[in-house]
Enzyme design. Structure first.
Site, PDB file in Angstrom:
ATOM      1  CB  ILE A 146      -0.784   0.223   1.299  1.00 35.93           C
ATOM      2  CG1 ILE A 146      -2.148  -1.125   1.173  1.00 35.93           C
ATOM      3  CG2 ILE A 146      -1.595   1.380   1.382  1.00 35.93           C
ATOM      4  CD1 ILE A 146      -3.181  -1.287   2.099  1.00 35.93           C
ATOM      5  NE  ARG A 228      -6.957  -4.335   9.671  1.00 35.18           N
ATOM      6  CZ  ARG A 228      -7.187  -4.400   8.040  1.00 35.18           C
ATOM      7  NH1 ARG A 228      -7.138  -3.244   7.506  1.00 35.18           N
ATOM      8  NH2 ARG A 228      -7.094  -5.465   7.755  1.00 35.18           N
ATOM      9  CD  GLU A 257     -12.886  -0.775  11.071  1.00 33.29           C
ATOM     10  OE1 GLU A 257     -12.810  -1.864  10.472  1.00 33.29           O
ATOM     11  OE2 GLU A 257     -12.383   0.247  10.579  1.00 33.29           O
ATOM     12  CG  HIS A 276     -12.322  -0.928   6.835  1.00 32.34           C
ATOM     13  ND1 HIS A 276     -11.870  -1.409   8.107  1.00 32.34           N
ATOM     14  CD2 HIS A 276     -11.396  -1.258   5.928  1.00 32.34           C
ATOM     15  CE1 HIS A 276     -10.809  -1.965   7.796  1.00 32.34           C
ATOM     16  NE2 HIS A 276     -10.356  -2.051   6.531  1.00 32.34           N
TER      17      HIS A 276
END
Length: 322
Positions: A146, A228, A257, A276
């Protein structure tokens, strides 16, 4: 073969099409431990695979639909003879998808998109004054798939790029000017106009971005987290936003979440929050389903698995029988 997926909103048609003859079921994370006991393969997604479930179940493979394994006890799985595998972001297109949202959040924060849309509704013209990315400095914390995808995209905006990674000796691609270790984090945070979190999360780096980290950032810096939620001390971030030291935050991930839509952080005027969705794109889903089901076919056939994170020594006891 029976597969249990720990998320009750995933469409099953693509899995059924690519895994003919399999019994595929989905459930909520809450019911996952109860139903996983009789599965041959489990896909936790947001569910937990702990030592108790590993002892009770007969499954021989934990195949994550994505890269995150923070809710899987990998050591206990290894001891129980259970393989654990993930889907790397550079294989599925997840990394590219997440990187695009990181850029979207960065642009929206810098150009004060919410305020600009409100100004239009109020018939206020040529306001607010935004901040462009060119000539700015971005610090990318975490240089996995990423982080590399983020760097590739931000370089096109004319930004100076600095990366922080656990092993700085590995360096980075040409577009990154400097790669430093975690010990240099306060120094580089103080020079950043934008800080992007793309770290792999684990208990060892919970609250990595704490009050000290936010205090070290350049006044007015923007903070974006697409990794995260557990990496961020949310109370410290809220305090830094309230004081004005942090100019804005883009948060796709949250400590809890689903996030509370009424929380002071999610509702802060300097925060753009999303649920998310960074990796949730059509391209990622298509590639992930193919990679996921290919690995399950390997498991059913007794062939070597791909993208495993462990090497159990007692796998014969957990082999599928047909």
């Amino acid at each position: 073969m029976r597969l249990l997926i720990g998320f009750d909103e995933y469409p099953l048609d693509p899995f059924n099409e690519l895994l003919p003859g399999w019994d595929i079921e989905r459930t909520t994370p809450e019911r996952f431990p109860e139903l996983a006991v009789d599965a041959d393969v489990v896909c936790p997604i947001a569910a937990t695979v702990d030592s108790d479930l590993l002892k009770a179940g007969r499954f021989g493979l934990v195949q994550q639909f994505g890269v995150g394994l923070e809710k899987v006890d990998v050591d206990a799985a290894t001891a129980a003879g259970v393989w654990v595998s993930r889907l790397p972001g550079d294989v599925t297109g997840n990394a590219d998808s997440v990187a695009e949202l990181a850029v979207l959040l960065t642009l929206a924060l810098g150009r004060r998109l919410d305020e600009a849309r409100q100004a239009l509704r109020n018939r206020v013209w040529a306001q607010p004054v935004g901040r462009a990315l060119f000539d700015g400095t971005a610090v990318i914390v975490g240089l996995g798939s990423i982080g590399l995808a983020v760097a590739k995209r931000l370089s096109g905006f004319g930004m100076r790029l600095v990366a922080v990674r656990a092993r700085p000796e590995l360096g980075g691609p040409p577009e990154i000017e400097r790669v430093v270790g975690v010990d240099r984090l306060p120094e580089v945070l103080g020079r950043a106009d934008v800080v992007i979190s793309s770290l792999m999360f684990g208990e060892h780096n919970r609250n990595f971005f704490d009050a000290n980290a936010f205090a070290a950032m350049k006044p007015g810096a923007l903070f974006v987290n697409v990794a995260r939620g557990g990496l961020v001390d949310e109370a410290a971030l809220l305090a830094a936003l309230e004081s004005g030291h942090i100019g804005g935050a883009g948060l796709d991930v949250h400590v809890v979440e689903p996030a509370d839509p009424g929380s002071p952080l999610v509702n802060h005027p300097k925060v753009i929050a999303t649920p998310h969705v960074a990796g949730v794109t059509e391209q990622m889903m298509q590639r992930s389903v193919i990679a996921f089901t290919d690995n399950l076919k390997r498991y059913a056939a007794g062939q070597p698995l791909q993208w495993t994170v462990n090497e159990p020594s007692q796998v014969a006891q957990r082999r599928p029988q047909g």
